[in-house]
Design an enzyme around this catalytic site. Structure first.
Site, PDB file in Angstrom:
ATOM      1  CB  SER A   1      40.099 -51.707  23.695  1.00  0.00           C
ATOM      2  OG  SER A   1      38.839 -51.748  23.750  1.00  0.00           O
TER       3      SER A   1
ATOM      4  N   GLY B   1      32.201 -44.982  18.746  1.00  0.00           N
ATOM      5  CA  GLY B   1      33.044 -45.929  19.041  1.00  0.00           C
ATOM      6  C   GLY B   1      32.302 -47.560  19.292  1.00  0.00           C
TER       7      GLY B   1
ATOM      8  CG  HIS C   1       7.232 -49.797  51.846  1.00  0.00           C
ATOM      9  ND1 HIS C   1       8.022 -50.968  51.974  1.00  0.00           N
ATOM     10  CD2 HIS C   1       5.963 -50.033  51.830  1.00  0.00           C
ATOM     11  CE1 HIS C   1       6.949 -51.945  52.054  1.00  0.00           C
ATOM     12  NE2 HIS C   1       5.983 -51.437  51.957  1.00  0.00           N
TER      13      HIS C   1
ATOM     14  N   GLY D   1      35.749 -67.781  27.688  1.00  0.00           N
ATOM     15  CA  GLY D   1      35.947 -66.820  28.609  1.00  0.00           C
ATOM     16  C   GLY D   1      34.602 -66.580  29.383  1.00  0.00           C
TER      17      GLY D   1
ATOM     18  CB  ILE E   1      31.203 -58.742  32.221  1.00  0.00           C
ATOM     19  CG1 ILE E   1      31.556 -58.392  33.497  1.00  0.00           C
ATOM     20  CG2 ILE E   1      29.935 -57.694  31.579  1.00  0.00           C
ATOM     21  CD1 ILE E   1      31.598 -57.099  34.072  1.00  0.00           C
ATOM     22  CB  ILE E   2      32.173 -59.096  26.975  1.00  0.00           C
ATOM     23  CG1 ILE E   2      32.289 -57.838  27.199  1.00  0.00           C
ATOM     24  CG2 ILE E   2      31.651 -59.271  25.341  1.00  0.00           C
ATOM     25  CD1 ILE E   2      33.483 -56.764  26.505  1.00  0.00           C
TER      26      ILE E   2
ATOM     27  N   GLY F   1      43.484 -41.201  11.538  1.00  0.00           N
ATOM     28  CA  GLY F   1      44.482 -40.305  11.955  1.00  0.00           C
ATOM     29  C   GLY F   1      45.731 -41.091  12.178  1.00  0.00           C
TER      30      GLY F   1
ATOM     31  CG  HIS G   1      30.868 -46.319  33.795  1.00  0.00           C
ATOM     32  ND1 HIS G   1      30.332 -47.369  33.206  1.00  0.00           N
ATOM     33  CD2 HIS G   1      31.681 -46.561  34.987  1.00  0.00           C
ATOM     34  CE1 HIS G   1      30.573 -48.177  33.852  1.00  0.00           C
ATOM     35  NE2 HIS G   1      31.386 -48.121  35.058  1.00  0.00           N
TER      36      HIS G   1
ATOM     37  CD  GLU H   1      26.966 -57.636  29.662  1.00  0.00           C
ATOM     38  OE1 GLU H   1      26.603 -56.950  30.676  1.00  0.00           O
ATOM     39  OE2 GLU H   1      27.185 -56.894  28.585  1.00  0.00           O
TER      40      GLU H   1
HETATM   41  C1  LIG Z   1      30.136 -56.229  23.593  1.00  0.00           C
HETATM   42  C2  LIG Z   1      30.594 -55.126  24.714  1.00  0.00           C
HETATM   43  C3  LIG Z   1      29.781 -54.744  25.582  1.00  0.00           C
HETATM   44  C4  LIG Z   1      30.327 -53.730  26.423  1.00  0.00           C
HETATM   45  N1  LIG Z   1      29.279 -53.289  27.237  1.00  0.00           N
HETATM   46  C5  LIG Z   1      29.631 -52.407  28.003  1.00  0.00           C
HETATM   47  C6  LIG Z   1      28.973 -51.842  29.025  1.00  0.00           C
HETATM   48  O1  LIG Z   1      27.612 -52.372  29.268  1.00  0.00           O
HETATM   49  N2  LIG Z   1      29.275 -50.837  30.098  1.00  0.00           N
HETATM   50  C7  LIG Z   1      30.468 -50.156  29.610  1.00  0.00           C
HETATM   51  O2  LIG Z   1      30.748 -49.289  30.647  1.00  0.00           O
HETATM   52  N3  LIG Z   1      31.363 -50.672  28.930  1.00  0.00           N
HETATM   53  C8  LIG Z   1      30.942 -51.648  28.132  1.00  0.00           C
HETATM   54  N4  LIG Z   1      31.947 -52.212  26.972  1.00  0.00           N
HETATM   55  C9  LIG Z   1      33.139 -51.384  27.110  1.00  0.00           C
HETATM   56  C10 LIG Z   1      33.148 -50.127  26.503  1.00  0.00           C
HETATM   57  O3  LIG Z   1      32.470 -50.094  25.107  1.00  0.00           O
HETATM   58  C11 LIG Z   1      34.438 -49.338  26.297  1.00  0.00           C
HETATM   59  O4  LIG Z   1      35.082 -49.324  27.415  1.00  0.00           O
HETATM   60  C12 LIG Z   1      34.250 -48.118  25.907  1.00  0.00           C
HETATM   61  O5  LIG Z   1      33.562 -48.131  24.155  1.00  0.00           O
HETATM   62  C13 LIG Z   1      35.737 -47.286  25.382  1.00  0.00           C
HETATM   63  O6  LIG Z   1      35.519 -46.191  24.913  1.00  0.00           O
HETATM   64  P1  LIG Z   1      36.889 -45.608  23.950  1.00  0.00           P
HETATM   65  O7  LIG Z   1      36.509 -44.346  23.702  1.00  0.00           O
HETATM   66  O8  LIG Z   1      38.115 -45.583  24.849  1.00  0.00           O
HETATM   67  O9  LIG Z   1      37.083 -46.619  22.837  1.00  0.00           O
HETATM   68  P2  LIG Z   1      36.317 -46.883  21.916  1.00  0.00           P
HETATM   69  O10 LIG Z   1      34.900 -46.783  22.057  1.00  0.00           O
HETATM   70  O11 LIG Z   1      36.899 -48.363  21.390  1.00  0.00           O
HETATM   71  O12 LIG Z   1      36.469 -46.002  20.636  1.00  0.00           O
HETATM   72  C14 LIG Z   1      37.621 -45.857  20.037  1.00  0.00           C
HETATM   73  C15 LIG Z   1      37.353 -45.150  18.545  1.00  0.00           C
HETATM   74  O13 LIG Z   1      38.626 -44.932  17.881  1.00  0.00           O
HETATM   75  C16 LIG Z   1      38.504 -44.898  16.684  1.00  0.00           C
HETATM   76  N5  LIG Z   1      39.899 -45.022  16.168  1.00  0.00           N
HETATM   77  C17 LIG Z   1      40.971 -45.953  16.471  1.00  0.00           C
HETATM   78  N6  LIG Z   1      42.013 -45.821  15.934  1.00  0.00           N
HETATM   79  C18 LIG Z   1      41.899 -44.476  14.965  1.00  0.00           C
HETATM   80  C19 LIG Z   1      42.635 -43.619  13.945  1.00  0.00           C
HETATM   81  N7  LIG Z   1      43.857 -43.938  13.956  1.00  0.00           N
HETATM   82  N8  LIG Z   1      41.951 -42.650  13.486  1.00  0.00           N
HETATM   83  C20 LIG Z   1      40.620 -42.259  13.877  1.00  0.00           C
HETATM   84  N9  LIG Z   1      39.861 -43.114  14.524  1.00  0.00           N
HETATM   85  C21 LIG Z   1      40.489 -44.255  15.289  1.00  0.00           C
HETATM   86  C22 LIG Z   1      37.932 -46.344  16.531  1.00  0.00           C
HETATM   87  O14 LIG Z   1      37.329 -46.400  15.329  1.00  0.00           O
HETATM   88  C23 LIG Z   1      36.846 -46.172  17.623  1.00  0.00           C
HETATM   89  O15 LIG Z   1      35.594 -45.787  17.218  1.00  0.00           O
HETATM   90  C24 LIG Z   1      31.453 -53.199  26.246  1.00  0.00           C
HETATM   91  C25 LIG Z   1      32.438 -53.288  25.373  1.00  0.00           C
HETATM   92  C26 LIG Z   1      31.828 -54.392  24.389  1.00  0.00           C
HETATM   93  C27 LIG Z   1      32.932 -54.932  23.357  1.00  0.00           C
END
Ligand SMILES: Cc1cc2nc3c(=O)[nH]c(=O)nc-3n(C[C@H](O)[C@H](O)[C@H](O)COP(=O)(O)OP(=O)(O)OC[C@H]3O[C@@H](n4cnc5c(N)ncnc54)[C@H](O)[C@@H]3O)c2cc1C
Length: 594
Positions: free
Chosen positions: A272, A165, A573, A307, A310-311, A241, A450, A314
């Site tokens: 997201s 993701g 230490h 904005g 954090i993002i 899906g 996490h 970074e």
């Molecule tokens: C630049 C950046 C830096 C970040 N750094 C951090 C960090 O350091 N630490 C941290 O904790 N978080 C960080 N985050 C946030 C973190 O990436 C997200 O919170 C995390 O990825 C959420 O996971 P998720 O599985 O909910 O969603 P996602 O990782 O977005 O995964 C969702 C997946 O679902 C798939 N999908 C969507 N719709 C469909 C469908 N209809 N059919 C099949 N597949 C589908 C998408 O392709 C995607 O791969 C960062 C985010 C960004 C953008």
């Protein structure tokens, strides 16, 4: 009102009102489950249990609560509603090790219809999966692996073509690779003289190779997940899906054609996407989101980041270190987002400014024009000040992320979204269709990898075992700038807003022996504790390795530690974490080295 607010009411003193509300609620639940009302004996036991929940929330004695729950369960009373005990686990922040005896007592001493129903929930027919997961990000892939481990027949659908993701492909992992390597370059360039390192004057970097190093890390991690899928018997469908009905999902396969899969249980984990800025079209070349910022082919002369969360900070740090003139425009008067403690945010602002990043705080971007050589942005003081135009080669839009549900066919199952487009769920991650759950960025809570991972494990446990647990009061946050900023628990502003008394202990890294040895003394540890019980309420760190150090604070909060507990724990230490111990000493007594 939910049980957390009730428990807080009890803790804040308005016991009688809260007590009778909870009692009423429980009686209702009990009646629904058992078709009978509380006996007087049961009412007494439940009353005492409720009061214990309140005390536990104030950090008085958690063991008392477990004992009172086990006692209740062992009373040979008519079955108690299982939800009551899950509420306790959620609201009073009991960790899994504590919940285990409650669970086994629950299993041994209750005979709840729902419990039985849960253990049967995944006994599916041959062609129906026990669990289908839409989305192979952190939430989805972790749920899939966990489900495989639990012996469920599981399918994970991911349309990106690779697993992991946002986090692995365009989020946490690639950003940390660029942050790490740009920091090394920057440190070699600016921070070697006083260390006796010479001959590095002409240091430079190869951006393409830096990007390749990032891609190598990403690929090895995403391939690793495919391996774990195989190891745990997870079926992986590459495609998009969408719901046909409440059990069947159509998959448009990436390689062409379509298939369908049906599931006894379904988890939506579609994540997201970056929130666009109205009127500024994203092309990921000049007007970019974080995704574009992770793969620019050359260092822009100037970059405006819209904005200061954090993002934005970074990615702004990466390109500033590599030579871009970076300006961050932030609507609020503070950087780092609402969770970051104001004092720590101020310290971070100071160091980032020293590193060469410009800030326009309390400033609103009104609109932009990318038609010329430079992109022109109209900005205005947020409270209605003088309008001005700023120019940049690249504009990074980093105003937040929004849930992603496009193409999911939610309309086919009448799924409800809230006003921020999040899928609405209950405490067991169930949507309005009970066998369809939802976790990760696409629903409530902080958008963090996490957090998504914790929810994935809990959601699968709800399916396979009937219970699960995530402590939303102890989700750490880290900003991987230099120095790093990390926190867990509540900050001062939040405590003030809820009228909660607190005391603070701080310790600066300038007084820590390891930081001094490393010539890396910027920052501090700040501990916030309850003045009455000394229980930790929040920990906020800015400094070298803050992101690693915060794990100790999270553990302390999870276990309900007092600042004295930490102060009396021997720390090696010389280490940076001695600053954590000393801040704890300063909270309940006095630090030794400051
Ligand atoms: C630049 C950046 C830096 C970040 N750094 C951090 C960090 O350091 N630490 C941290 O904790 N978080 C960080 N985050 C946030 C973190 O990436 C997200 O919170 C995390 O990825 C959420 O996971 P998720 O599985 O909910 O969603 P996602 O990782 O977005 O995964 C969702 C997946 O679902 C798939 N999908 C969507 N719709 C469909 C469908 N209809 N059919 C099949 N597949 C589908 C998408 O392709 C995607 O791969 C960062 C985010 C960004 C953008």
């Amino acid at each position: 009102m939910d049980i957390c607010s009730w428990a807080r009411q009890i803790a804040s003193g308005s016991r009688e009102e809260a007590l009778s509300e909870i009692l009423q609620y429980m009686q209702l639940e009990f009646f629904h489950s058992n078709n009978m009302v509380f006996s007087p004996e049961l009412e007494v036991s439940v009353r005492s249990w409720i009061l214990t929940v309140g005390e536990v929330d104030r950090g008085v004695d958690r063991k008392k609560l477990w004992h009172s729950e086990i006692f209740l369960l062992k009373q040979n009373l008519p079955p108690l509603p299982r939800r009551l005990f899950e509420f306790t686990m959620l609201s009073s922040r009991i960790m899994p090790r504590a919940a285990a005896p409650v669970r086994s007592a629950l299993k041994a001493h209750t005979n709840l219809p729902r419990f039985v129903q849960f253990s049967r929930a995944y006994a599916s027919s041959a062609d129906e999966k026990d669990l289908v997961i839409i989305g192979g990000g952190v939430a989805g892939y972790v749920a899939a692996i966990k489900a495989g481990q639990e012996g469920l027949k599981v399918t994970c659908i991911e349309k990106r073509g690779v697993l992991g993701g946002t986090c692995l492909n365009v989020g946490c992992i690639p950003s940390k690779s660029l942050l790490n390597n740009s920091h090394m370059y920057h440190a070699i360039k600016h921070d070697t003289k006083q260390r006796g390192i010479v001959g590095v004057e002409g240091v430079s970097f190869d951006l393409a190779k830096m990007m390749k190093a990032k891609d190598t890390s990403v690929t090895s991690l995403t391939n690793g997940i495919e391996f774990l899928f195989k190891k745990n018997g997870v079926e992986y469908l590459k495609g998009a899906g969408s719901f046909v009905n409440e059990h069947e999902i159509k998959v448009d396969l990436n390689d062409g054609g379509e298939t369908s899969v049906s599931g006894k249980n379904i988890i939506i984990a579609t994540g997201s996407e970056a929130t666009p800025f109205p009127g500024l079209e994203i092309d990921e070349q000049r007007v970019i989101t974080s995704t574009g910022a992770l793969s620019l082919e050359k260092v822009p002369e100037s970059m405006v980041v819209i904005g200061g969360g954090i993002i934005g900070l970074e990615m702004g740090s990466v390109w500033s270190r590599l030579g871009s003139k970076v300006t961050v425009v932030e609507f609020l008067n503070q950087i780092g987002g609402p969770g970051m403690d104001a004092e720590i945010s101020k310290a971070s602002l100071k160091t980032l400014k020293k590193q060469g990043i410009d800030f326009k705080l309390g400033t609103k971007v009104l609109g932009g024009d990318p038609s010329g050589d430079k992109i022109k942005l109209q900005v205005d003081a947020a409270k209605g000040g003088k309008e001005e135009t700023i120019e940049a080669d690249v504009v990074l839009v980093a105003i937040g992320r929004r849930p992603y549900t496009a193409g999911l066919g939610l309309e086919n199952i009448g799924m409800e979204l809230d006003e921020r487009s999040r899928v609405i769920i209950d405490q067991e991650y169930r949507t309005k269709v009970p066998h369809i759950r939802c976790i990760g960025d696409v629903t409530f809570g902080p958008m963090l990898a996490h957090k998504a991972e914790e929810e994935a494990v809990a959601a699968v446990e709800y399916i396979s075992k009937g219970y699960g647990h995530v402590n939303y009061g102890v989700i750490p946050s880290v900003m991987y700038t230099y120095p790093e900023v990390a926190w867990v628990g509540q900050n001062e502003a939040e405590l003030k807003a809820s009228d909660t008394a607190y005391r603070i202990g701080t310790f600066p890294f300038s007084a820590n022996s390891r930081a001094k040895t490393n010539l890396d003394t910027e920052g501090m540890v700040k501990i916030i504790a309850c003045p009455e019980t000394d229980r930790l309420l929040g920990v906020h760190i800015i400094g070298p390795n803050a992101g690693e150090m915060i794990a100790e604070a999270a553990l302390a909060l999870e276990y309900g530690a007092s600042s004295e507990d930490i102060a009396r724990t021997c720390h090696a230490h010389p280490t940076l974490s001695e600053a954590f111990k000393e801040a704890a000493m300063a909270t309940y007594s006095k630090a030794i080295h400051f």
